[in-house]
Design a protein around this motif. Structure first.
Motif, PDB file in Angstrom:
ATOM      1  N   HIS A  27       3.159   3.104  45.017  1.00 38.65           N
ATOM      2  CA  HIS A  27       3.848   2.193  46.297  1.00 38.65           C
ATOM      3  C   HIS A  27       2.911   2.864  47.492  1.00 38.65           C
ATOM      4  O   HIS A  27       2.491   3.921  47.559  1.00 38.65           O
ATOM      5  CB  HIS A  27       5.082   2.217  46.438  1.00 38.65           C
ATOM      6  CG  HIS A  27       6.103   3.435  46.813  1.00 38.65           C
ATOM      7  ND1 HIS A  27       6.133   4.016  47.621  1.00 38.65           N
ATOM      8  CD2 HIS A  27       6.303   4.340  45.694  1.00 38.65           C
ATOM      9  CE1 HIS A  27       6.776   5.009  47.889  1.00 38.65           C
ATOM     10  NE2 HIS A  27       7.058   5.424  46.428  1.00 38.65           N
ATOM     11  N   LEU A  28       2.773   1.773  48.375  1.00 36.65           N
ATOM     12  CA  LEU A  28       1.781   1.962  49.598  1.00 36.65           C
ATOM     13  C   LEU A  28       2.163   3.344  50.242  1.00 36.65           C
ATOM     14  O   LEU A  28       1.206   4.042  50.626  1.00 36.65           O
ATOM     15  CB  LEU A  28       1.831   0.864  50.311  1.00 36.65           C
ATOM     16  CG  LEU A  28       0.784   0.852  51.626  1.00 36.65           C
ATOM     17  CD1 LEU A  28      -0.570   1.053  51.266  1.00 36.65           C
ATOM     18  CD2 LEU A  28       1.105  -0.547  52.479  1.00 36.65           C
ATOM     19  N   LYS A  29       3.402   3.486  50.513  1.00 37.73           N
ATOM     20  CA  LYS A  29       3.693   4.357  51.616  1.00 37.73           C
ATOM     21  C   LYS A  29       3.594   5.811  51.133  1.00 37.73           C
ATOM     22  O   LYS A  29       3.748   6.591  51.810  1.00 37.73           O
ATOM     23  CB  LYS A  29       5.344   4.323  51.980  1.00 37.73           C
ATOM     24  CG  LYS A  29       5.299   2.961  52.900  1.00 37.73           C
ATOM     25  CD  LYS A  29       6.393   2.987  53.809  1.00 37.73           C
ATOM     26  CE  LYS A  29       7.871   2.890  53.253  1.00 37.73           C
ATOM     27  NZ  LYS A  29       8.968   2.755  54.065  1.00 37.73           N
ATOM     28  N   GLN A  30       3.293   6.017  49.963  1.00 32.41           N
ATOM     29  CA  GLN A  30       3.045   7.226  49.364  1.00 32.41           C
ATOM     30  C   GLN A  30       1.699   7.891  49.997  1.00 32.41           C
ATOM     31  O   GLN A  30       1.499   9.343  50.214  1.00 32.41           O
ATOM     32  CB  GLN A  30       2.439   7.465  47.890  1.00 32.41           C
ATOM     33  CG  GLN A  30       3.772   7.028  46.965  1.00 32.41           C
ATOM     34  CD  GLN A  30       3.491   7.106  45.505  1.00 32.41           C
ATOM     35  OE1 GLN A  30       3.302   6.060  45.021  1.00 32.41           O
ATOM     36  NE2 GLN A  30       3.316   8.329  45.053  1.00 32.41           N
TER      37      GLN A  30
ATOM     38  N   VAL B 263       0.520   6.540  53.256  1.00 29.39           N
ATOM     39  CA  VAL B 263       0.435   6.189  54.717  1.00 29.39           C
ATOM     40  C   VAL B 263       0.499   7.568  55.624  1.00 29.39           C
ATOM     41  O   VAL B 263       1.166   8.316  55.545  1.00 29.39           O
ATOM     42  CB  VAL B 263       1.345   5.400  55.169  1.00 29.39           C
ATOM     43  CG1 VAL B 263       1.537   4.965  56.768  1.00 29.39           C
ATOM     44  CG2 VAL B 263       1.047   3.855  54.696  1.00 29.39           C
TER      45      VAL B 263
ATOM     46  N   ALA C  26       2.637  13.153  55.541  1.00 33.37           N
ATOM     47  CA  ALA C  26       2.886  11.644  55.316  1.00 33.37           C
ATOM     48  C   ALA C  26       4.051  11.121  55.960  1.00 33.37           C
ATOM     49  O   ALA C  26       5.063  12.024  56.387  1.00 33.37           O
ATOM     50  CB  ALA C  26       3.222  11.358  53.857  1.00 33.37           C
ATOM     51  N   ASN C  27       3.868   9.812  56.473  1.00 35.16           N
ATOM     52  CA  ASN C  27       4.881   9.236  57.130  1.00 35.16           C
ATOM     53  C   ASN C  27       6.192   9.051  56.387  1.00 35.16           C
ATOM     54  O   ASN C  27       7.284   9.312  56.537  1.00 35.16           O
ATOM     55  CB  ASN C  27       4.641   7.972  57.778  1.00 35.16           C
ATOM     56  CG  ASN C  27       5.645   7.563  59.107  1.00 35.16           C
ATOM     57  OD1 ASN C  27       5.616   8.316  59.948  1.00 35.16           O
ATOM     58  ND2 ASN C  27       6.035   6.390  58.870  1.00 35.16           N
ATOM     59  N   PHE C  28       5.759   8.423  55.196  1.00 37.18           N
ATOM     60  CA  PHE C  28       6.630   8.276  53.927  1.00 37.18           C
ATOM     61  C   PHE C  28       7.422   7.094  54.022  1.00 37.18           C
ATOM     62  O   PHE C  28       7.729   6.015  53.454  1.00 37.18           O
ATOM     63  CB  PHE C  28       7.085   9.455  53.439  1.00 37.18           C
ATOM     64  CG  PHE C  28       7.604   9.039  51.738  1.00 37.18           C
ATOM     65  CD1 PHE C  28       6.388   8.638  50.938  1.00 37.18           C
ATOM     66  CD2 PHE C  28       8.906   9.506  51.273  1.00 37.18           C
ATOM     67  CE1 PHE C  28       7.154   8.163  49.698  1.00 37.18           C
ATOM     68  CE2 PHE C  28       9.083   9.390  50.209  1.00 37.18           C
ATOM     69  CZ  PHE C  28       8.139   8.700  49.252  1.00 37.18           C
ATOM     70  N   PHE C  29       8.573   7.224  55.052  1.00 37.69           N
ATOM     71  CA  PHE C  29       9.612   6.085  55.475  1.00 37.69           C
ATOM     72  C   PHE C  29       9.192   5.139  56.390  1.00 37.69           C
ATOM     73  O   PHE C  29       8.397   5.335  57.124  1.00 37.69           O
ATOM     74  CB  PHE C  29      10.943   7.053  56.023  1.00 37.69           C
ATOM     75  CG  PHE C  29      11.174   7.937  54.976  1.00 37.69           C
ATOM     76  CD1 PHE C  29      11.710   7.831  53.459  1.00 37.69           C
ATOM     77  CD2 PHE C  29      11.098   9.226  55.366  1.00 37.69           C
ATOM     78  CE1 PHE C  29      11.957   8.728  52.713  1.00 37.69           C
ATOM     79  CE2 PHE C  29      11.528  10.487  54.542  1.00 37.69           C
ATOM     80  CZ  PHE C  29      12.000  10.092  53.088  1.00 37.69           C
TER      81      PHE C  29
END
Lengths: 326, 326, 326, 326
Positions: free
Chosen positions: C265-268, C270, C323-326
């Protein structure tokens, strides 16, 4: 027989909402939507959800014999427009700008503009030919304060924190409405000096003219498109039960304003003409929450509600809207 | 005289949408909303936008003499529920699950369930007493493919990429519907194996039974709540003009499906019962875009549309919805 | 001793990201950030997260004796800028635009620009003085295709569906980057004709020059700010295991590209310089997913990675990002 | 030589953030990440951005000889855990829960927990072996109030309105963290009664023990994942200039707290360990804004900052983070 409506400033948010409402209003036919920049283009090319719903085009010519005119111009342009265009004596006018809202500004071209907040002014609106439609923040905040003021129970400063969506800033492009700025962001603006304070004080004075207390209002920018969520608190010596009774009594005949028993969240009202109000007491503070859709109850929906009252239609006609909710 | 409707599975998304639609439907009265877990609670305590709009409560008792029954249960539970509850012979049933959609499953308890996609099945629906309401992805994708298949023009594999909002996953809590996961995120699931493929192939075969081409469908999770945006492409030897003509002809009488001239974006249909379709040709590929609100045209709105057809009401009654748009 | 870096086009997204990276890079000192429109203003007045992190101001004067120059100008302006400003012979240049990426464009002013995708070109980059930094979509898509092409296993058309965030459109204001349009929306643009296809074909040909298959690429606009999520599929006759082996082997020495065992998923990725790749087989289709942060691995992060290679620094220096992740 | 760190409660948000920080911290090696429910699973299977960054697995065994222990358990579980596990006398402990923050609770097992807010307590932290890491709202609000209190200038009630992201509610699934509820929504909770008020009053009393004024704190739920934006106002008789001077003086040596000249917005600090503070005067009200990332300066980042101070590392080591910003 349907009345004929004209809309000025047709490409903006509030005009779009008006069109969305009026195409399903059983008493109204949209006569024209005026937009010089879009003249000749299909309305659905700008308000693109209307593909399949409306075939009309924007026009740069005006029918001055319509029954009702909605002015959806930027603040400061309504008077200018009216000075340049002469409408029939029987054309009722609803102005969505802030130009005629205050007592000192309400007479223009010899016509008196009635402040169009039905919850506090319904009888005057019914008899009016000219309406100054309230501001969005002003609507949410007044509906939180009015019941208390109506009992002359404002005894201290009023603290207001409210957050609005990006449609509140208009369609023009700006740094703070750019997606990469607004997405997942939060900020405030115009602390304690928002232009809607004038309307709010005016309504407090209407009920409790001797009140000299301040409204300390902090407006915020939220990362959503629609809606206003306002929290308002002030000292109150009575009980929660007494407060709730005052609010329920005040709104018992309101068509769109309801006192909710549960804590509120914004999406309860998004895409509706409702104002939901909730009352909570903690120690000596009374906390009143109110939420509206800024483009509907805060603008175009309230304009249609005012039109309904002025023409003797059902107050809720065209405004029984399905909430988006999710 | 209004017909009486019952809703089973009343606390979920699709039941909520049905209630939102039916309270303003002029031919229907909600007789009961069945929810064992919420029995006795006000409906507006769960579907909280309905504060001020409905006073009814959830019930755990069922009136078996209603005119129309909507089954809003999780997939796999409709048959079980019907086996346990005997309704009047005159009760029409609309099932929103996937249980009776395929030809092999369509007879249950001796009753035949008609596949409720009005754009391809209107006459059968008008005469039906039992409806299998289509899936959300299945609706968007079929409406993109059907016109081509109706002319037997499927000549190669069909590539489908579609994205759905979080309401597509149901109300139950899960990792991928947690806000901190979903917000500003994107992913896919069930690549090439989504359960709606059966309905899609069935409709292609209905029109072009000899087609043996694959539908390669990649479903995605978008970071929004409502809506499906589907892009569909396949080889097409004709011109763009010919393709557009086929689509406009196919949908010329459709109540809610429209062929748009401009490129689409999802919010054109959110909170409406519309399906917008756009057709574009690049070299030998025909690209068809379609978008719907997954809870309306993809579920509850289409259920009401089917009800309107079954009872001879105006097809659009109760479904002239104001888009959220922003 | 630290090298000196200059940044041209300092107010945009990619320049901002470069500054964010370089202020914590232990081998680099930012010599100047050139922006005519912001000259004299603090850098942190525009890149406002840098309050407390940098005291420098934008400048309109250029030091031509720097060690490395980053060109963060709009597409089409790099050559023009270089024609007007003469830098030292020892100044290495990294251009983030698309001007010098294709073989036919790679020589400018007698200097050869090496295509800066380290996963396929590391040795050339190490010896280069001039780098054409890859496009964002091009990076994600090439990293999904390259391992397959490296084994000459492209045997059919390649279907690519990818979605990018709003930062992909640059800082200028436009209708589709207005929050009220983009929020909770989805759409596509430039179907099958995106300008990054040239780079992608060039890389396929590098590995499998005889391939005449098409890349059918549909780019989408997602309602998030950062990131690209690309799904790529094509026919593959081998097993999933064989495919995964090819990918893991290809990226075994990559500093930032990893083959993930789980669905992505994308947020991995970002706010990191990573590219994550996942490989899945269904029937005869090989589905490869890749995701990157469009501003980092898709632009400024990759530029720093290239700089590290050119100057012999640790490849990961300054790029070990949280990572920002959330 | 690197110190060895253990993390308890490894699958939650704050543990994930700690791991993200510590893997790039040059003085620390993660010895173990304890999670009974995930024991044996790769850490990157839960904290999925760490694919390619960490090979360790969760464990259910504990090394009691580590140098520093981070307790990332739910509120109420830290004491219980420590009662069941005996660590070495030389193991320093940083507890992220609220269990030992108040003066009455600060001694546990004979050890005194120092309140870990470096801006007001740096010397004590340097000498501490046990730290009670502050709450997220408490951090943002104290950093807005402390400079004023330090000059004994709290002369009236303090009004606080603050909004937090969904990570503030923890990883467990709940109605108000479901995407379909939270997306584009806004609400408040625990009006005037938030559990962080204790810490806030304690800090005010530390500086201005005679203050008997109330902190009227309204916490809100915003539709974003990370961050706290707090607006705080109270009466102040001095000028804006005087106030700004007090704040700049108070934070002149702070490693991560800066007084910004421009109005703030939340994303200036997201994914950093910063607190930005802004001071504005309107009539007799002083408005102080502060914003932090709730998971970093409001939790794990501050925990690492405290660790740095306790072990004599550079205060900023491992915390020079690139903001996400967009």
């Amino acid at each position: 027989m349907m009345i004929k409506a004209g809309i000025i400033g047709g490409a903006g948010y509030t005009a779009g909402e008006l069109i969305r409402l009026l195409i399903h209003h059983k008493e109204v036919k949209i006569d024209f939507v005026f937009s010089t920049s879009n003249s000749g283009n299909p309305i659905s090319a700008i308000h693109q959800d209307l593909v399949g719903s409306i075939d009309q085009k924007f026009t740069d010519t005006i029918n001055t014999n319509i029954d009702v005119l909605f002015l959806c111009l930027g603040h400061g342009n309504s008077g200018k427009f009216l000075a340049e265009h002469q409408f029939s004596d029987t054309t009722k006018i609803i102005d969505l700008s802030n130009e005629f809202r205050l007592v000192n500004d309400k007479v223009f071209q010899g016509n008196e503009y009635v402040y169009g907040l039905p919850e506090i002014n319904k009888e005057e609106i019914k008899g009016a030919n000219y309406i100054a439609n309230p501001g969005c923040f002003a609507t949410a905040i007044q509906l939180a304060i009015a019941p208390l003021a109506s009992k002359k129970l404002i005894t201290n400063n009023i603290h207001v924190n409210a957050v609005t969506g990006a449609t509140g800033a208009g369609t023009s492009l700006s740094k703070t409405t750019h997606f990469t700025w607004r997405d997942n962001n939060f900020s405030y603006y115009k602390p304690f000096t928002h232009q809607h304070l004038g309307e709010i004080y005016q309504t407090i004075e209407k009920f409790q003219s001797e009140s000299k207390h301040q409204v300390l209002f902090l407006p915020n920018r939220g990362n959503f498109s629609r809606g206003i969520f306002a929290t308002v608190y002030t000292e109150f010596s009575g009980s929660a039960k007494e407060a709730i009774k005052i609010y329920k009594e005040f709104y018992k005949d309101a068509a769109f304003t309801f006192v909710a028993d549960q804590t509120l969240h914004l999406k309860q009202v998004v895409n509706t003409n409702k104002c939901l109000v909730h009352v909570h007491k903690h120690e000596n503070q009374l906390l009143i929450t109110s939420c509206i859709d800024n483009l509907l109850k805060g603008a175009s929906g309230q304009a249609v509600q005012n039109m309904n009252l002025m023409f003797g239609f059902e107050e809720t006609e065209g405004l029984q809207l399905k909430a988006n909710f999710f």
